[in-house]
Each structure stands twice: as structure tokens, then as C-alpha cells.
Scaffold this motif. Structure first.
Motif, short mmCIF file in Angstrom:
data_model
loop_
_atom_site.label_atom_id
_atom_site.label_comp_id
_atom_site.label_asym_id
_atom_site.label_seq_id
_atom_site.Cartn_x
_atom_site.Cartn_y
_atom_site.Cartn_z
N SER A 1 -5.11 9.42 9.43
CA SER A 1 -4.17 10.19 10.26
C SER A 1 -3.23 11.02 9.39
CB SER A 1 -3.30 9.26 11.10
OG SER A 1 -4.09 8.41 11.85
N GLY A 2 -2.91 10.49 8.22
CA GLY A 2 -2.04 11.24 7.32
C GLY A 2 -0.64 11.44 7.85
N ALA A 3 -0.14 10.46 8.60
CA ALA A 3 1.22 10.62 9.14
C ALA A 3 2.22 10.86 8.02
CB ALA A 3 1.60 9.38 9.96
N ASN A 4 2.00 10.18 6.88
CA ASN A 4 2.96 10.35 5.79
C ASN A 4 2.64 11.53 4.88
OD1 ASN A 4 4.89 8.46 6.42
ND2 ASN A 4 3.62 6.79 5.63
N VAL A 5 1.60 12.28 5.24
CA VAL A 5 1.38 13.54 4.54
C VAL A 5 2.47 14.53 4.98
CG1 VAL A 5 -0.19 15.51 4.31
CG2 VAL A 5 -1.08 13.18 4.30
N PRO B 1 -10.20 19.24 11.11
CA PRO B 1 -9.21 18.45 10.36
C PRO B 1 -8.47 19.31 9.35
CG PRO B 1 -11.37 17.37 10.35
CD PRO B 1 -11.56 18.73 10.94
N SER B 2 -7.32 18.82 8.90
CA SER B 2 -6.53 19.57 7.92
C SER B 2 -7.23 19.53 6.57
CB SER B 2 -5.14 18.95 7.78
OG SER B 2 -5.24 17.70 7.13
N SER B 3 -6.80 20.40 5.66
CA SER B 3 -7.45 20.41 4.34
C SER B 3 -7.19 19.08 3.65
CB SER B 3 -6.94 21.58 3.50
OG SER B 3 -5.55 21.52 3.40
N TRP B 4 -5.99 18.48 3.88
CA TRP B 4 -5.74 17.16 3.27
C TRP B 4 -6.74 16.15 3.81
CZ3 TRP B 4 -4.84 12.36 5.35
CH2 TRP B 4 -4.57 11.34 4.41
N GLN B 5 -6.98 16.18 5.12
CA GLN B 5 -7.91 15.20 5.70
C GLN B 5 -9.32 15.38 5.16
OE1 GLN B 5 -6.47 16.12 9.64
NE2 GLN B 5 -6.15 13.96 10.09
N ARG B 6 -9.72 16.64 4.94
CA ARG B 6 -11.07 16.86 4.41
C ARG B 6 -11.16 16.32 2.98
NH1 ARG B 6 -10.29 21.81 7.17
NH2 ARG B 6 -10.01 22.96 5.23
N ALA B 7 -10.10 16.60 2.20
CA ALA B 7 -10.09 16.09 0.82
C ALA B 7 -10.04 14.57 0.81
CB ALA B 7 -8.89 16.68 0.06
N TYR B 8 -9.27 14.01 1.75
CA TYR B 8 -9.14 12.55 1.83
C TYR B 8 -10.52 11.93 2.10
CZ TYR B 8 -8.39 7.92 3.65
OH TYR B 8 -8.49 6.57 3.85
N LYS B 9 -11.25 12.57 3.01
CA LYS B 9 -12.56 12.01 3.40
C LYS B 9 -13.48 11.94 2.17
CE LYS B 9 -16.03 12.72 7.02
NZ LYS B 9 -17.18 13.27 6.33
N ASP C 1 0.84 -1.20 0.00
CA ASP C 1 0.00 0.00 0.00
C ASP C 1 0.88 1.24 0.00
OD1 ASP C 1 -2.03 1.78 0.10
OD2 ASP C 1 -2.94 1.02 1.95
N ILE C 2 1.42 1.56 -1.17
CA ILE C 2 2.40 2.64 -1.25
C ILE C 2 1.81 4.00 -0.89
CG2 ILE C 2 4.11 1.60 -2.78
CD1 ILE C 2 2.61 2.70 -5.14
N VAL C 3 0.52 4.19 -1.11
CA VAL C 3 -0.06 5.51 -0.81
C VAL C 3 -0.02 5.77 0.69
CG1 VAL C 3 -2.18 6.88 -0.84
CG2 VAL C 3 -1.50 5.60 -2.86
N GLN C 4 -0.28 4.74 1.48
CA GLN C 4 -0.25 4.97 2.93
C GLN C 4 1.14 4.82 3.52
OE1 GLN C 4 -3.20 2.85 5.26
NE2 GLN C 4 -2.27 3.55 7.15
N SER C 5 1.95 3.93 2.93
CA SER C 5 3.20 3.63 3.62
C SER C 5 4.39 4.44 3.14
CB SER C 5 3.52 2.13 3.52
OG SER C 5 3.74 1.76 2.18
N ASP C 6 4.31 5.01 1.97
CA ASP C 6 5.48 5.75 1.48
C ASP C 6 5.38 7.22 1.92
OD1 ASP C 6 5.83 3.29 0.25
OD2 ASP C 6 6.87 4.19 -1.43
N PRO C 7 6.54 7.88 2.00
CA PRO C 7 6.53 9.26 2.49
C PRO C 7 5.90 10.21 1.48
CG PRO C 7 8.71 8.69 1.74
CD PRO C 7 7.88 7.44 1.62
N ASP C 8 5.49 11.35 2.00
CA ASP C 8 4.93 12.42 1.19
C ASP C 8 3.75 11.92 0.35
OD1 ASP C 8 4.44 14.78 -0.02
OD2 ASP C 8 6.49 15.12 -0.76
N THR C 9 2.68 11.60 1.06
CA THR C 9 1.49 10.98 0.46
C THR C 9 1.00 11.73 -0.78
OG1 THR C 9 0.87 10.35 2.69
CG2 THR C 9 -0.86 10.22 1.03
#
Ligand code: SF4
Ligand code: SF4
Ligand code: SF4
Ligand code: FES
Length: 975
Positions: free
Chosen positions: A911-915, A943-951, A662-670
């Protein structure tokens, strides 16, 4: 039901085996018997096929001698000693059966049974209960005392743990659970409270299990001879009818399990006593968290779509494979042969991984293959390869039992490698000394009956400085093993390196400001590691004719740095200069994250290496593969994962086959990864769930869980163990078969009909695997590579015994270069990341189990000072901003982290840790610098704008999947 004479290897022999090499002869029931000195009379009898009844004894625990069922008569001794606590003696004459013994045993059993619910026929453990067995074995037919006396039959049940129940009414207070928690697991969560009739098992301070220190490893459940501690699945479903021995698919410890099943339904997973990595122990993940395998979220039908903004369409396997192949061909025709690539999975088997890299090299015709080890242990491959000549750990897990000093750096075994942590803690309780080098106060620093001698709480990013400073002390204080380096290491490199580390600028004092660790602590730790004594003067073991055994264990807290490879080299140097490589109890041991990350590297998943770590540029090796595979391989290394992303964003890389990763979640800089995937025209994801990466895919191929596979995994000890199929693949097609079909559709024929044939090919082409066969693994349980004609039949337990794989060990200079990720006024804190016991990696599996009851969200740990400065209270929402992005988590205000450092886990996609992790990476291998990100943390309200877009994106993708399923269902019903 086991008979008392059962000779199955799993059969309980009552007490642990003695390791003595001296043999004692005695007579038991008139039979001449020999046993190693120190063996109990009970074990000697059982080993000789003579049954002895028992309840409180079990061979995974030290004998306790409380139940009095195992009494024997010994000539010349008064009374009836307990055979479990009586060691054999030369000339002893023992009787296990006599009228007196029979009467005594019956009396004991009567007492137990008179206070036990008589519900055997409806009890979940019926047929698997030692109390029931023993009642039969001693011939109990009636209970003279009756059942009406004072008893515990109304004692309440504790159902707080989601995986097992504690039914106190069935407890015989044998203490096995308490001892299992102490001796096997090392948690000390249980005690026997009260006295006499009031004695009872209590978790913590008489709390429910879930509120105690219990970590749900299941050791007490396995040890319990009755149904008092019982798996909930057994209570609900009844006893299994058969078992299949297989290997855990979670972490790199590689525990052996018996999948106990009825039909194709798993009833429970019990740790395999003969599993060499775990010897009958387990953690909550392998033991209990397997329900994800049949979770309704499993995607079991292939799907395709033209764009990621469109709904999925369920299709047949043939259509999905044909579509993927035609897309890949189209892309190569339009954009060149190198415009596509593949990613192998460290969760899949060796055979599956081998096939994916073969598909890329032979069917795609390029070397654009990489694996998730890129983002975890690629620096291990580089660092150990350069210094020792091979890219793997040097020891078995068992070796830690011989260590005198244990140095743990950048690893948190209690959370990430729990079964190994239990072994390590056992050795520490026996008196081994401990050095922890970690920015956080991890559990090992101070836990039940274990306390680190030194905790070097360094600033994230300064491993190389600490390691070089440790080496400085060893060299300048004359604590090195000069005889070892003279004999085993490359002279020139030793001399150059000694001169380098001895420089004043490499002293603990010089690095103190950078690392934040007081020089005196570094000096003490170096002396302890090198000599076994913190003052470095009295070499206590020198009197015994040997230096102390120093063993180093490290994890991703070493590798995932811009100087990850340098730090691995620093560890290798430190072990060599102190003579700590090449025997039991010492060594350099990378603790691998995923179950088969060692195997995926071994199988040639890196773009520059063919299986067995042989460079693709080597003509002889490449031509061997050309010939075997009937192709002409490219001689230049292909793209690494980050290069694939960059090339995609430049319009040059258009198609990807990603298996079980799952490269989207596990790799850096999502956001960078997501943009790269969006830029591709054909992303094929093969997985068991619609994971984060699959949300960017055009073709989805349903994957199989480990329960649906035949093959092998290789753990962190280089141990190759079998994975055996328990149930048919839910999608009807195994992962390896899907790769074979894709290859055939691309025009490169693959004709395997079983994974065993793949292993035969691997062995034929890879010298370190030449002796590996399924037959041998089935017979021996497991083998360790190198395994060939030059090694023992079971392969190689300890590496570099007489000489290093590369010949002479090579020291390399470890110049400290501070990370580019520095604190600034804008980003004044350093974020580091890690794992938690109950969740695994991206959480796709464990989040779909009851494990989320322990950890249902990622939180940000922040020191009270930093929290106070920012007006942050425990539980507040906080925004974490780095130069890569922003996310929002809840705060966990704790002193586990030092001021200036914050920490989080990364198990939940939202959580977006890798964001926020950046593109900074290891100089040698591109391994991302997950462990150091400069951030700012502030209280926020949303939530951050990334989290809102992710949702929003996530909701769309879930709807696309649901629509596909509905569409398929409607097509079937005609509505
Ligand atoms: S719970 Fe089981 S193992 Fe523990 S004391 Fe009771 S019967 Fe023995
Ligand atoms: S499950 Fe493990 S940690 Fe919990 S009480 Fe039992 S042995 Fe101890
Ligand atoms: S997760 Fe690791 S330690 Fe736990 S059971 Fe599986 S292999 Fe063993
Ligand atoms: S088994 Fe020996 S005293 Fe219980």
C-alpha cells in the motif's frame, strides 16, 4: 472434565461475584454459609463447595433463568426457584438435593437430550461439554420420550466464520451466546429468533456469521455450554491435553490467555478468566489469529550475505553471530565507536528488550539505542513525565467502570484496543457519558446502545487548539476544582496556565475556524467533562458529595503530530484542573499500540534514558550501571531512530542491530528509510519473517514468536504479566539467547541462562521494578509497577493517589502552533492514518492468518463530496500524492471522514502508506506526524512508480530467500 466441585480458579461459579461489602448468612444443605449480599444462591452454594447443576448460567454473564436445571427448595417458599436468579437472604435455608429436585432435573435433561445428536464420542467437544456433564450429574440413563419426535437434528451448520462453526443441531437455546455478545462484547450481533420450538440463535438478520455485525471476538464460543459454537481447530484436531497461561502478543491491552495445547501443538487460545486486563474476554486477534506462529513463511535458519542485491546463504548460528560481531567491530574500528546502534522491539519481552539496550550501551559502547515507541508514544513519555513525573497511564482498565464521563481523543478502541472497548461500552451502557474527539466518525460515536454526547470532529492537526479551548471553558466558567489544584499542584504553574488559557484567543470561538468544530460543541463538551452535565450548571453528583469522575483515554491520534507532546500536556492539564487524577474512575490513559511498548520504554530503550526513565546524564544512576555492568557508559544520549537514518545518509552510521521491528514499513517516508538502510554496511535483522526491513539486511537472525518465549510483557496499565513458553523456538535459539551470543562474540560477556535472571537484574537496578519477581507474578497473576517496598505487594493500581510522582502536579503552557503540513492548492486534502480490528500494525502476523478475510487490502476513505469533485467512484484506483511520495489505493467513498480529510490504514507493505507520510515530527521527541499529511487524490489507472519498483524489489528478495532454502536443501541431499 471438570467436576461440579472443581475449585480451580477458572471454575465456573454460575453467576458474577457481588461487589457488596455486606455479608449475608444462610444455610445450604445444612451447611452454614456466608456470602456478600446480592450473591445468587447458586454462587453461594458453589463457593461453599456444594455443586448445583446448571446450563444457562455462567459466571461471566448476568443470570437468565431459562434452563430450570438449577432449581432448589427454600424453606418457607413455594415451588422450586432457580438458584441462579435467586439472591441469598439472611436466615434462608436452602436444599440443593431432594428426590423432587432430582426428578425435575432429570426431566429437563431428558427434553434436551431427546433433541440432541447422540454423537458424543465423535463430537469435537467430547470431554468439554456442559450438556454431557449435566446429563451425568443428574444421573440421566435413558430418555423416556425417545428420539423420533420433532427435532432440530437436521439444522444446518454455519461455517462462514474461518475460526468457528455454528452447528445449530446441537443448540439448546440457552441464550448464553446472545448474552455474551451483548454483555461481554457489546456488539449485539446475536438474537434468539422465533418462538417455542422454532426458537433459534440468529446472527444479524438470520445471516451467516461472516455477513452479520459479528467481529469474531469468540465470546459466544467461550460461553456456549455445548459444541454448538466450537473452534474449528478443536473440531479438526480434538481437545487439548494441557494448558499454559500466557499473555497476548498483539496490542497493549495485554490480555491473559490459556494456550491450550497437545504436545507442542496449539489447539486453541482461550481468554484467561483471571487475567486482570481482560477478565476472560478477547478479540479476534488474540483468540484466533495465532496461526502465523507456525506459518511456512517463518524463517528458522540464520542467513548472511555481503550485499542486499545478492542471494542469502543459510549458515549456522555460530557463523551468523561471528559474522555480525566481526562486521560491527570492523565498522567501529573504521568509523568510530558511535557508527553502529540498535533498535529494540515493542513486541519482544521486557527481558529481551533490556538485553538489547544493554548490548548497545555495554558491548557497542554507545547510547545509540531507540525503539518503535519513538514513532508512537514517545510524546506520552515526555508530556506525562513533565507534568506528573512519570511516563505511564494512571489507571487500571477496570477503573473505567467507575467513570461518569469518558473522553476519548485520538483513539479508536473498538479497532485497536477491542477488549478495553468492550469494558468501556459496558460502562457507557450503564449511563456514563461520552465525548469523542476525532476527525473520523469512529465506531464509538454511534454504535449498538452507545451514542456519544459530543463528537468534536476536528481537523487533523488541531488537537492542541481543542484541548486548550476545553480548558478555557473550564477556567472561565468556573468549572475547575480549585481545592484540588490548591492542594496538589504547583501554584505558580497553575496561575500562569490559568492566565494563558483564559485569554480570548484561546476560546472555542477563536479556534473555531482553525479546528472546524462549532464553539458551542466545545463548550458543551467541556462542561460535560468537568461537571457531568452538558449545561455545566447542575452538578448532579455534587449532591452525592463528589464531583463526577472524568476519565481521558487517548491514542496515537494525539501523539503522532508535530505538537504531540503539547497535546499530551494539554490532556494532563485538563485532568488536573478538574481534579481528575489520583483515584478510580478518572485519570489520563494512553492506549498503547503494541503489546510491550510500555515495557520497551520502561526498559531503557530510549537513547537518553536508562531503565526506569533515568537520564543517562545523571552521574549517580549511570555509575550504578557502570558498576553493575563493569563498563564506563557514555554520559551523552545517543542517536534517535531518525538521527540514525540521517547519519547513515551522511556516511557516519554504518551498522544496525534491529530486533523485532519493521522500520521500513512502519516508519515515515519509506524511501528515506530504505535509502538510509542501503547506505549502511551491516544491517542485522532478527525477526520471525523476512519482513520489509530484512529485505535490506546483511545478516538475518531468526526470531521467536511469543509462543516460544519465557519472559514478561507490560501492558498499558503498567501491568507486568508472564509470557510462558508453549513450544521450543523453531530456530532452536531464543531471541534473548541470540543477543547474549552476539554480546559474547563482541567481547562483552553475558552469562544468563534463563530470562528470569534478566528480570532479577532489572529489579536490582530499577527502583520501580524492585519488587518484581517471577515467583510473585506466578502467585498473583500479574503486578503493576511501581512495585517495591513502598507499594502494595502487587504494586500500584492507581498512580498519583495522594501526590504526584514529581511532588506537585505541574501545568505547562500549550501554545497552539499549526502544523507545517497545511493544505495548499497542490495538496488540498489532509491524510490521516489508523488501524483496523482484524489487522495488527505492519500486518506481518495477521496477514498470515484468516484475519485477511475481513481486511485484505488498505483502502483510502474519502468523503462523497471530495470523491465527486474528482470523479472518483467507490472501488476506483486513486493516486495519493504528498510532498514525500506517491502511492495508489482503492477508494472507499464514505461519510466516516469529513470533507477535506482522507484516511487509510497501513497494514499492507504494497500500500505504501508511509511512502506518502513526511519527515514532519513532534518538536520534543521526533515522533513522526503520521496523522497529518497534505495530499492530493486523483483517479489513476496503474500503480505508482514506487509500487512498481517495490514489486520488483520484493520479488528479487523473495527469490533470494527461496534460493537460500533450496541451496540448503540441495546441500543436505547432496543434489
Ligand atoms: S449456541 Fe450455544 S450458547 Fe448459544 S443458545 Fe445455543 S447452546 Fe446456548
Ligand atoms: S464472536 Fe463475538 S461478536 Fe461474534 S457473535 Fe460471538 S460474541 Fe458476538
Ligand atoms: S489483541 Fe489486544 S485486545 Fe485483542 S486479545 Fe490481544 S491483547 Fe486482547
Ligand atoms: S442455570 Fe439457572 S435456570 Fe439455567
Amino acid at each position: 472434565m471438570l467436576s461440579l466441585n472443581d475449585t480451580h480458579p477458572d471454575h465456573d461459579r454460575g453467576t458474577p461475584a457481588s461487589e457488596s461489602t455486606q455479608t449475608v448468612s444462610l444455610t445450604i444443605d445444612g451447611v452454614q454459609v456466608s456470602a456478600p449480599a446480592g450473591t445468587s444462591v447458586m454462587r453461594a452454594a458453589i463457593d461453599a463447595g456444594i455443586p448445583v447443576p446448571k446450563l444457562c448460567a455462567t459466571d461471566s454473564l448476568e443470570p437468565f433463568g431459562s434452563c430450570r436445571l438449577c432449581l432448589v427448595e427454600i424453606d418457607g417458599r413455594r415451588g422450586t426457584p432457580a438458584s441462579c436468579t435467586t439472591p441469598v437472604e439472611a436466615g434462608m435455608s436452602v436444599r440443593t438435593q431432594s428426590p423432587r429436585l432430582a426428578k425435575l432435573r432429570k426431566g429437563v435433561m431428558e427434553l434436551y437430550i431427546s433433541d440432541h445428536p447422540l454423537d458424543c464420542l465423535t463430537c469435537g467437544a467430547n470431554g468439554d461439554c456442559e450438556l454431557q456433564d449435566m446429563a451425568g450429574a443428574v444421573g440421566l440413563r435413558e430418555v423416556r420420550y425417545g428420539y423420533a419426535g420433532k427435532n432440530h437434528l437436521d439444522a444446518p451448520k454455519d461455517t462462514s466464520n474461518p475460526y468457528f462453526t455454528f452447528d445449530a443441531s446441537k443448540c439448546i437455546v440457552c441464550n448464553r451466546c446472545v448474552r455474551a455478545c451483548e454483555e461481554t462484547q457489546g456488539t449485539f450481533a446475536l438474537t434468539i429468533s422465533g418462538r417455542g420450538f422454532e426458537s433459534h440463535v440468529s446472527a444479524g438478520m438470520d445471516e451467516p456469521f461472516m455477513q452479520s455485525e459479528c467481529v469474531s471476538c469468540g465470546a459466544c464460543v467461550s460461553a456456549c455450554p455445548t459444541a454448538t459454537l466450537q473452534e474449528n481447530t478443536v473440531i479438526a484436531l480434538g481437545m487439548p491435553t494441557r494448558s499454559v497461561t500466557t499473555t497476548c502478543a498483539y496490542c497493549g491491552v495485554g490480555c491473559g490467555f490459556k494456550a491450550e495445547v497437545r504436545g507442542e501443538e496449539v489447539i486453541r487460545m482461550t481468554p484467561w478468566k483471571d487475567g486482570k486486563a481482560n477478565e476472560g474476554h478477547s478479540c479476534v486477534k488474540g483468540r484466533f489469529a495465532w496461526g502465523y506462529a507456525t506459518h511456512p513463511d517463518r524463517v528458522t535458519k540464520p542467513m548472511i550475505r555481503a550485499k542486499i542485491t545478492e542471494p542469502w546463504r543459510e549458515v549456522s548460528w555460530d557463523e551468523a553471530i561471528a559474522h555480525a560481531a566481526s562486521e560491527f567491530k570492523r565498522l567501529q574500528a573504521s568509523f568510530g565507536v558511535n557508527s553502529i546502534g540498535g533498535i529494540t522491539s515493542s513486541r519482544c519481552t521486557n527481558e529481551e528488550t533490556y538485553l538489547v539496550q544493554k548490548l548497545v550501551r555495554a558491548a557497542f559502547g554507545n547510547n545509540n539505542v531507540d525503539t518503535c515507541a519513538r514513532v508512537c508514544h514517545s510524546p506520552t513519555g515526555y508530556g506525562l513525565g513533565q507534568t506528573y513525573g512519570t511516563s505511564a497511564g494512571t489507571q487500571t482498565f477496570k477503573s473505567v467502570a467507575k467513570a461518569d464521563v469518558i473522553l476519548v481523543i485520538g483513539a479508536n478502541p473498538s479497532e485497536a484496543h477491542p477488549v478495553f472497548a468492550s469494558r468501556m461500552k459496558r460502562r457507557l451502557r450503564q449511563g456514563a457519558r461520552l465525548i469523542v474527539i476525532d476527525p473520523r466518525r469512529i465506531e464509538l460515536v454511534a454504535t449498538a446502545h452507545v451514542k456519544a454526547d459530543f463528537h468534536l470532529q476536528l481537523r487533523p492537526g488541531t488537537n492542541v487548539a481543542i484541548l486548550t479551548a476545553l480548558a478555557h471553558v473550564v477556567v472561565t466558567e468556573g468549572l475547575d476544582d480549585a481545592a484540588y489544584t490548591a492542594e496538589r499542584c504547583d501554584d505558580k504553574s497553575v496561575a500562569q496556565w490559568r492566565e494563558f488559557v483564559a485569554r480570548p484567543e484561546n476560546s472555542p470561538e477563536a479556534f473555531e475556524a482553525e479546528t472546524g468544530v462549532p464553539a458551542a460543541l466545545v463548550r458543551g463538551a467541556a462542561r460535560l467533562y468537568a461537571t457531568g452535565r452538558a449545561d455545566g450548571t447542575a452538578q448532579t453528583l455534587a449532591a452525592a458529595g463528589r464531583r463526577p469522575n472524568g476519565a481521558i483515554y487517548y491514542g496515537l491520534g494525539v501523539t503522532e503530530h508535530s505538537q504531540g507532546s503539547t497535546a499530551v500536556i494539554g490532556i494532563a492539564n485538563l485532568a488536573m484542573i478538574t481534579g481528575n487524577v489520583g483515584r478510580e474512575g478518572v485519570g489520563v490513559n494512553p492506549l498503547r499500540g503494541q503489546n510491550n511498548v510500555q515495557g520497551s520504554c520502561d526498559m531503557g530503550s530510549f537513547p537518553h534514558e536508562l531503565p526506569g526513565y533515568r537520564h543517562i546524564g545523571g552521574d549517580a544512576v549511570r555509575h550504578q550501571f557502570d558498576q553493575a555492568w563493569g563498563v564506563t557508559l557514555q554520559s551523552e544520549p545517543g542517536l534517535r531512530i531518525p538521527n540514525m537514518f540521517d547519519a547513515a545518509l551522511h556516511g557516519q552510521f554504518k551498522g544496525l542491530y534491529c530486533q523485532g521491528e519493521d522500520i521500513v514499513q512502519s516508519d515515515p517516508d519509506t524511501q528515506h528509510v530504505a535509502s538510509a538502510l542501503k547506505a549502511m554496511e551491516c544491517v542485522v535483522v532478527q525477526d520471525i519473517f523476512l519482513n520489509e526491513t530484512a529485505k535490506y539486511a546483511h545478516v538475518f537472525l531468526p526470531g521467536s514468536s511469543f509462543l516460544e518465549k519465557d519472559g514478561t510483557f507490560t501492558n498499558a496499565e503498567r501491568r507486568i504479566s508472564r509470557v510462558r513458553k508453549v513450544m521450543a523456538p523453531l530456530s532452536g535459539v531464543g531471541d534473548w539467547e541470540a543477543t547474549v551470543r552476539l554480546s559474547n562474540a563482541l567481547g562483552y560477556p553475558m552469562a544468563y541462562t534463563h530470562p528470569e535472571q534478566v528480570m532479577q537484574e532489572i529489579a536490582a537496578l530499577t527502583p520501580t521494578f524492585a519488587g518484581v519477581t517471577y515467583e510473585k507474578i506466578d502467585r498473583l497473576g500479574s503486578v503493576q509497577w511501581p512495585c517495591n517496598d513502598a507499594t502494595d505487594e502487587a504494586g500500584t493500581a492507581i498512580m498519583h493517589v495522594d501526590h504526584f510522582v514529581r511532588g506537585k502536579g505541574r501545568f505547562l503552557i500549550t501554545q497552539y502552533v499549526p502544523s507545517d503540513e497545511k493544505v495548499t492548492r497542490k495538496f488540498p486534502l489532509l491524510l490521516t492514518t489508523g488501524r483496523i480490528l482484524s489487522q495488527y500494525n505492519v500486518g506481518a502476523q495477521t496477514r498470515r492468518t484468516f484475519n485477511s478475510q475481513w481486511h485484505d487490502e488498505d483502502r483510502l476513505e474519502i468523503h462523497p463530496h471530495d470523491a465527486l469533485d474528482r470523479g472518483i467512484r467507490h472501488g476506483d484506483w486513486v493516486g495519493i500524492t504528498s510532498r514525500a511520495g506517491e502511492t495508489v489505493l482503492r477508494a472507499d467513498v464514505t461519510e466516516r471522514v469529513q470533507p477535506g480529510v482522507v484516511y487509510t490504514t497501513f497494514h499492507f507493505p504494497e500500500s505504501g502508506a508511509n511512502v506518502i507520510t513526511t519527515d514532519s515530527s513532534d518538536w520534543a521527541t521526533n515522533c513522526p506526524e503520521y496523522k497529518v499529511t497534505a495530499v492530493q487524490v486523483m483517479p489513476v489507472a496503474q500503480p505508482s512508480s514506487w509500487q512498481r519498483a517495490y514489486k520488483d524489489f520484493d520479488e528479487d528478495q523473495r527469490r533470494f530467500l527461496a534460493d537460500a532454502r533450496l541451496g540448503a536443501a540441495a546441500a543436505v541431499t547432496g543434489k
